[in-house]
Write an enzyme that holds these catalytic residues in place. Structure first.
Site, PDB file in Angstrom:
ATOM      1  N   GLY A   4       0.640  -1.463  -0.272  1.00 34.05           N
ATOM      2  CA  GLY A   4       0.441  -0.272   0.715  1.00 34.05           C
ATOM      3  C   GLY A   4       0.917   0.819   0.312  1.00 34.05           C
TER       4      GLY A   4
ATOM      5  CE1 TYR B 198       6.276   2.323  -0.114  1.00 31.06           C
ATOM      6  CE2 TYR B 198       5.608   0.922   2.121  1.00 31.06           C
ATOM      7  CZ  TYR B 198       6.385   2.078   1.922  1.00 31.06           C
ATOM      8  OH  TYR B 198       7.011   3.282   2.478  1.00 31.06           O
TER       9      TYR B 198
ATOM     10  CG  HIS C  30       0.999  -5.300  -8.626  1.00 30.90           C
ATOM     11  ND1 HIS C  30       2.206  -4.594  -8.414  1.00 30.90           N
ATOM     12  CD2 HIS C  30       0.618  -4.827  -7.058  1.00 30.90           C
ATOM     13  CE1 HIS C  30       2.595  -3.999  -7.398  1.00 30.90           C
ATOM     14  NE2 HIS C  30       1.156  -4.542  -6.608  1.00 30.90           N
TER      15      HIS C  30
END
Length: 458
Positions: free
Chosen positions: A81, A178, A431
């Site tokens: 995130g 992240y 992703h």
């Protein structure tokens, strides 16, 4: 396949852990999860308080391995995130044994669940993510990389008090996006504290990072070059960014020409799914496209992760059901938790982010830690170019040169093995790689655990 210790001579003992009594964390065992199909392994969910004074508690969901759970490694999975849920993504969209059904009303078995190879521990981190919380409002003002790493480290040791039989298991950390920052930072903390206090030793053997944010400047350069090379932006936009943007500066967005050109890049991505260039977007009931870049222009958009925004909505519907929250031991008897797959407040208020974790890579490589990095090659947000650019900064000598790797006689992607690190791509994956390539991902994960090279022949 050769089984290194502690796997040796255990493959045929499938009854071994099935006959042991369930003595650990009995109050957290999940027994009545709505829509759950029957399973032959135990799973647990609940809170671990990481700070008694402030009332800070992190939510976890733990799945035992399908066989030999007391022998197989323990793997902590983190999504990024910052502000996104490892339960909503990793556990029930990607690698967990129970995936969300398309209507969000129940769960279905994952034929390629990673708990066939390891015990899986999913953590919603930091506070403010998913069900995790703090009773002290000031804690939310301090959220950042260091805060998150320290709470995750405290969580691990408190979790081992609930599950003492797992304290001495071989341990790995895996995740994506992240978490490319979270994972090296937590690994470094474990490594440093292992040297200081042997009584709190965690047997960390490796880290596995998917489409990870690594080095901000190189990540941005890779994102720009990838968008141009995949015909998302024009030659003119690309030239403007290359000319006007200094991604190594503290604030490249102070240059208006740079900021406007990057705005144009993000605007082009709004028409498609930036996390998966070649798949359809989700269209809402009013025929509006639900995919956005999920970012504020004029600033670095952090990765909010994910593949199917419709499935994200189903997750929100499922985890906000009263019976689900009761089953997961988060309902306090009076107030339903407001669960979301990503918390934009956490995202927007992030106060501490390391510009590069490459110094941590160098430190961990020197310890002999196993480090594998992988990229889905149709992700536009942390694209394969970003990761290649970042890793090239390490200057590692090549052990085995670039080559295709195979799965079920087809090219799964490409791989290069360095002294100290392995990098691999997944052909045609976005992703969140396991969503797109579940069988290949499970085979890859198995190779990582055993430290084996990926197949080089059909």
């Amino acid at each position: 396949m050769v089984f290194p210790a502690p796997f040796a001579d255990c493959r045929h003992w499938h009854w071994y852990n099935e006959k042991k009594p369930d003595l650990e964390a009995a109050e957290d065992r999940v027994t009545s999860l709505p829509g759950q199909p029957s399973v032959d392994f135990r799973h647990y969910a609940g809170y671990v308080t990481v700070n008694e004074t402030n009332g800070r508690a992190l939510f976890y969901w733990f799945y035992e391995a399908t066989t030999l759970s007391k022998e197989k490694p323990l793997v902590l999975w983190l999504n990024g995130g910052p502000g996104c849920s490892s339960v909503g993504y990793g556990a029930t969209q990607e690698i967990g044994p129970l995936l969300l059904d398309a209507d969000g009303r129940g769960l279905k078995l994952n034929s390629f669940a990673w708990n066939t190879e390891a015990n899986l521990l999913f953590l919603e981190s930091p506070i403010g993510v998913g069900f995790s919380y703090s009773n002290t409002s000031g804690d939310y003002d301090n959220l950042g990389d260091d805060f998150t790493a320290n709470d995750a480290y405290a969580f691990l040791h408190k979790w081992f008090l609930k599950f003492p039989s797992y304290r001495n298991h071989i341990f790995y950390i895996a995740g994506e996006s992240y978490a490319g920052k979270y994972i090296p930072e937590l690994a470094e903390l474990i490594h440093d504290n292992n040297k200081i206090d042997r009584s709190s030793f965690v047997d960390l053997r490796g880290i596995l990072l998917g489409n990870p944010e690594t080095f901000d400047a190189e990540d941005w350069k890779g994102m720009v070059d990838y968008a141009w090379s995949h015909a998302v932006i024009s030659d003119e936009t690309h030239k403007t960014i290359v000319k006007s943007c200094n991604f190594y500066s503290d604030n490249p967005w102070n240059d208006t020409e740079c900021a406007d050109a990057v705005d144009e890049l993000l605007n082009q991505y709004r028409a498609i799914d930036i996390y998966s260039l070649y798949t359809s977007v989700c269209i809402g009931a009013n025929n509006a496209t639900l995919v956005t870049a999920r970012s504020s222009l004029k600033m670095m958009p952090r990765v909010m992760g994910g593949y199917d925004p419709c499935l994200d909505d189903y997750a929100k519907s499922y985890y906000n059901r009263l019976e689900v929250q009761k089953a997961l031991h988060v309902y306090d008897g009076s107030n339903l938790k407001n669960w979301s797959i990503c918390n934009m407040t956490v995202f927007d208020s992030w106060s501490d982010s390391k510009g590069s974790v490459l110094p941590i890579y160098r430190k961990l490589i020197a310890t002999g830690l196993r480090i594998w990095v992988y990229s889905g090659d149709t992700d536009g947000r942390v694209p394969v170019l970003s990761t290649r650019y970042s890793l090239s900064m390490l200057g590692l000598p090549i052990k085995n040169p670039w080559r295709p790797w195979y799965h079920q006689k087809q090219v799964g992607g490409w791989i290069q093995e360095y002294y100290g690190l392995t990098f691999a791509t997944f052909r045609g994956a976005g992703h969140a790689v396991p969503i797109f390539k579940p069988s290949e991902s499970l085979a890859f994960f198995s190779s990582f655990l055993y430290g084996e090279s990926l197949p080089s022949h059909r």
